[in-house]
Design a protein around this motif. Structure first.
Motif, mmCIF file in Angstrom:
data_model
loop_
_atom_site.group_PDB
_atom_site.id
_atom_site.type_symbol
_atom_site.label_atom_id
_atom_site.label_comp_id
_atom_site.label_asym_id
_atom_site.label_seq_id
_atom_site.Cartn_x
_atom_site.Cartn_y
_atom_site.Cartn_z
ATOM 1 N N ASP A 21 3.626 6.286 -2.889
ATOM 2 C CA ASP A 21 4.432 5.607 -3.701
ATOM 3 C C ASP A 21 5.791 5.963 -3.866
ATOM 4 O O ASP A 21 6.275 7.169 -4.471
ATOM 5 N N ASN A 23 8.280 4.356 -4.998
ATOM 6 C CA ASN A 23 8.815 3.427 -6.050
ATOM 7 C C ASN A 23 9.817 4.425 -6.905
ATOM 8 O O ASN A 23 9.600 4.835 -8.146
ATOM 9 N N ARG A 36 8.879 11.677 -6.523
ATOM 10 C CA ARG A 36 7.711 11.009 -5.850
ATOM 11 C C ARG A 36 7.986 11.355 -4.225
ATOM 12 O O ARG A 36 6.808 11.227 -3.853
ATOM 13 N N HIS A 59 5.628 0.474 -1.731
ATOM 14 C CA HIS A 59 6.537 -0.556 -2.438
ATOM 15 C C HIS A 59 7.609 -0.013 -3.028
ATOM 16 O O HIS A 59 7.925 1.195 -3.185
ATOM 17 N N ARG A 62 9.936 -4.505 -7.892
ATOM 18 C CA ARG A 62 9.186 -5.717 -8.042
ATOM 19 C C ARG A 62 9.761 -6.965 -7.273
ATOM 20 O O ARG A 62 10.480 -7.880 -7.892
ATOM 21 N N ARG A 118 5.999 -5.107 -0.729
ATOM 22 C CA ARG A 118 6.179 -6.089 -1.717
ATOM 23 C C ARG A 118 7.178 -7.339 -1.210
ATOM 24 O O ARG A 118 7.270 -8.290 -1.829
ATOM 25 N N GLY A 147 0.379 6.859 -7.807
ATOM 26 C CA GLY A 147 0.911 5.867 -8.964
ATOM 27 C C GLY A 147 0.814 4.513 -8.643
ATOM 28 O O GLY A 147 1.346 3.935 -9.769
ATOM 29 N N HIS A 150 -3.723 2.054 -9.520
ATOM 30 C CA HIS A 150 -4.229 1.194 -10.411
ATOM 31 C C HIS A 150 -3.965 -0.523 -10.000
ATOM 32 O O HIS A 150 -4.423 -1.308 -10.634
ATOM 33 N N ARG A 151 -3.304 -0.657 -8.759
ATOM 34 C CA ARG A 151 -3.176 -1.974 -8.412
ATOM 35 C C ARG A 151 -3.993 -2.173 -7.104
ATOM 36 O O ARG A 151 -4.190 -1.390 -6.228
ATOM 37 N N GLY A 372 2.628 6.461 -13.788
ATOM 38 C CA GLY A 372 2.909 5.992 -15.204
ATOM 39 C C GLY A 372 1.703 5.089 -15.556
ATOM 40 O O GLY A 372 0.650 5.689 -16.156
ATOM 41 N N GLY A 373 1.542 3.959 -15.123
ATOM 42 C CA GLY A 373 0.591 3.001 -15.614
ATOM 43 C C GLY A 373 -0.753 3.852 -14.991
ATOM 44 O O GLY A 373 -1.992 3.553 -15.559
HETATM 45 O O1 3PG Z 1 6.091 3.012 -10.871
HETATM 46 C C1 3PG Z 1 5.070 2.754 -10.904
HETATM 47 O O2 3PG Z 1 4.140 3.147 -12.164
HETATM 48 C C2 3PG Z 1 4.047 2.431 -9.664
HETATM 49 O O3 3PG Z 1 4.924 2.305 -8.669
HETATM 50 C C3 3PG Z 1 3.388 0.937 -9.781
HETATM 51 O O4 3PG Z 1 4.383 0.265 -9.947
HETATM 52 P P1 3PG Z 1 4.207 -1.282 -10.645
HETATM 53 O O5 3PG Z 1 3.921 -1.271 -11.876
HETATM 54 O O6 3PG Z 1 5.502 -2.222 -10.168
HETATM 55 O O7 3PG Z 1 2.979 -1.724 -9.850
#
Ligand code: 3PG
Ligand code: ATP
Length: 393
Positions: A21, A23, A36, A59, A62, A118, A147, A150-151, A372-373
């Motif tokens: 991750d 991101n 990260r 990724h 978005r 993505r 991270g 959950h996807r 986070g999520g």
């Molecule tokens: O930053 C995050 O929580 C993760 O990389 C997931 O990203 P996403 O919410 O765009 O799926």
């Protein structure tokens, strides 16, 4: 952890597809927080040392299934290369002939970073063909992207059905720390839940009432509780559809004998700005036209005391609008209490992690999740698809 780890398989000379991750926040093409990337170094270095051919995929943002120039992973490859002290090859494609050629050119211990997964529609759709295309690049799949666990996407879940699939070292650490906190907590166990909306935290509050000893509530979500109790909340944040639910939470906590703490005083302001008029009032005295923006000093003291007397603290969501300096003191005091308590402190990522960083207290916490999520869903007791898909021990 009941999933197989990268340490339990032979990776020497193998092509290993590692989902990470990366991101990370970017401003004008510059990475503003590389946590990260740094957190994945143990896995990447481990694979390099063992002589694997490392193919990294992530990724970034978005981009919604199209190429967005600002969301290319090029600056990430450069940062990773600096951190590793060795070159990192970067592909401008996600899959296809040019990627295959770059993979074929890898020698043992080399690292290649693919383009933002993505950019392709198949990623978020968890398309089988894309998952197979990823799998065809490698012998082994390692998921280190807690991270994004959950996807259920092609590179986080789908690929795991086509080649041997194991957890990376960061994934393992996150699952162990968060799992132990939830399944075998040291007590007293205090859960701090803040942030803006009750809606986003329903399941985590519910779960924490069941497993923690103390539940501390702060931030914008407090005011829905107050309104449900018939108090005046002025212009404070409120979710009118959740009033009944907050009363049910209080009832449930009482029934289970849990200590449920709501603020007793708050900082109010007549505008959402640093130079607004401000005051500190008990929660029964919020005037019409003003809004609650932080927990007050009496509340801070009580919360700090509960944290001090805990053995485990799990913190999710800020106590106030910490981004605006005059409204940041509640979050700061909670962060300081977490930094100094003897309790094992876990920060569930997102804004609480950003707050700890901002106050320069992050290195005094025991664990700051990179999710986070993902950490929120894990703490709610939900299964994470990216973990479920990995091979069992
Ligand atoms: O930053 C995050 O929580 C993760 O990389 C997931 O990203 P996403 O919410 O765009 O799926
Ligand atoms: N009293 C308040 N009124 C309005 N906004 C608030 C208040 N208290 C906190 N906030 C805002 O809530 C936001 C964070 O809320 P959110 O629910 O997104 O938390 P979060 O990102 O989920 O936190 P975490 O990831 O740590 O759980 C912050 O931007 C903060 O300014």
């Amino acid at each position: 952890m009941n999933k197989k780890s990268v340490r339990e398989i032979d990776v020497a000379g193998k092509k290993v597809f590692v989902r990470v991750d990366f991101n990370v926040p970017l401003e004008n093409g510059k990475i503003t927080d590389d946590t990260r990337i740094r957190e994945t170094l143990p896995t990447v270095k481990y694979l390099i040392e063992k002589g694997a051919k490392v193919i990294l995929a992530s990724h970034l943002g978005r981009p919604k299934a199209q190429v967005v120039e600002e969301l290319r992973l090029t600056p990430v490859a450069a940062r990773l290369s600096e951190l590793l002290g060795k070159p990192v090859a970067k592909s401008d494609e996600v899959v296809g002939a040019s990627v295959q050629a770059q993979v074929d050119a890898l020698k043992d211990g080399d690292v290649l970073l693919l383009e933002n997964v993505r950019f392709l529609a198949g990623e978020e759709a968890n398309d089988v063909e894309l998952a197979k295309a990823f799998a065809s690049l490698a012998d082994i799949y390692v998921n280190d992207a807690f991270g994004a666990a959950h996807r259920a996407h092609a590179s986080t879940e789908g690929i795991a059905h086509h080649i041997p699939a194991v957890a990376g070292l960061l994934m393992e650490k996150e699952l162990d720390v968060l799992g132990n906190a939830l399944n075998n907590p040291k007590r007293p166990f205090t859960a701090i839940v803040g942030g803006s909306k009750v809606k986003d935290k329903i399941d985590v509050i519910n779960k924490m009432i069941e497993i923690a000893d103390n539940i501390i509530i702060g931030g914008g979500l407090s005011y829905t509780f107050f309104k449900a109790q018939g108090k005046e909340i002025g212009l404070s944040l409120c979710d009118d559809s959740k009033l009944e639910l907050t009363l049910e939470f209080l009832e449930k906590a009482k029934k289970l004998g849990k200590n449920f703490y709501l603020p007793i005083d708050v900082v109010i302001a007549d505008d959402f700005k640093a130079d607004a008029n401000k005051d500190i009032v008990d929660i029964d005295h919020i005037p019409v036209g003003w809004e609650g923006v932080d927990i007050g000093p009496k509340t801070r003291e009580i919360y700090a005391d509960v944290i001090k007397n805990s053995q485990l603290v799990v913190w999710n969501g800020p106590m106030g609008v910490f981004e605006i300096e005059p409204f940041s003191y509640g979050t700061l005091e909670v962060a300081k209490a977490c930094a100094t308590t003897e309790a094992y402190t876990v920060i569930g990522g997102g804004d609480s992690a950003a707050a700890a960083e901002k106050f320069k207290l992050a290195d005094q916490m025991d664990h700051i999740s990179t999710g986070g999520g993902a950490s929120l869903e894990f703490m709610e007791g939900k299964a994470l698809p990216g973990v479920v898909a990995l091979n069992d021990k």
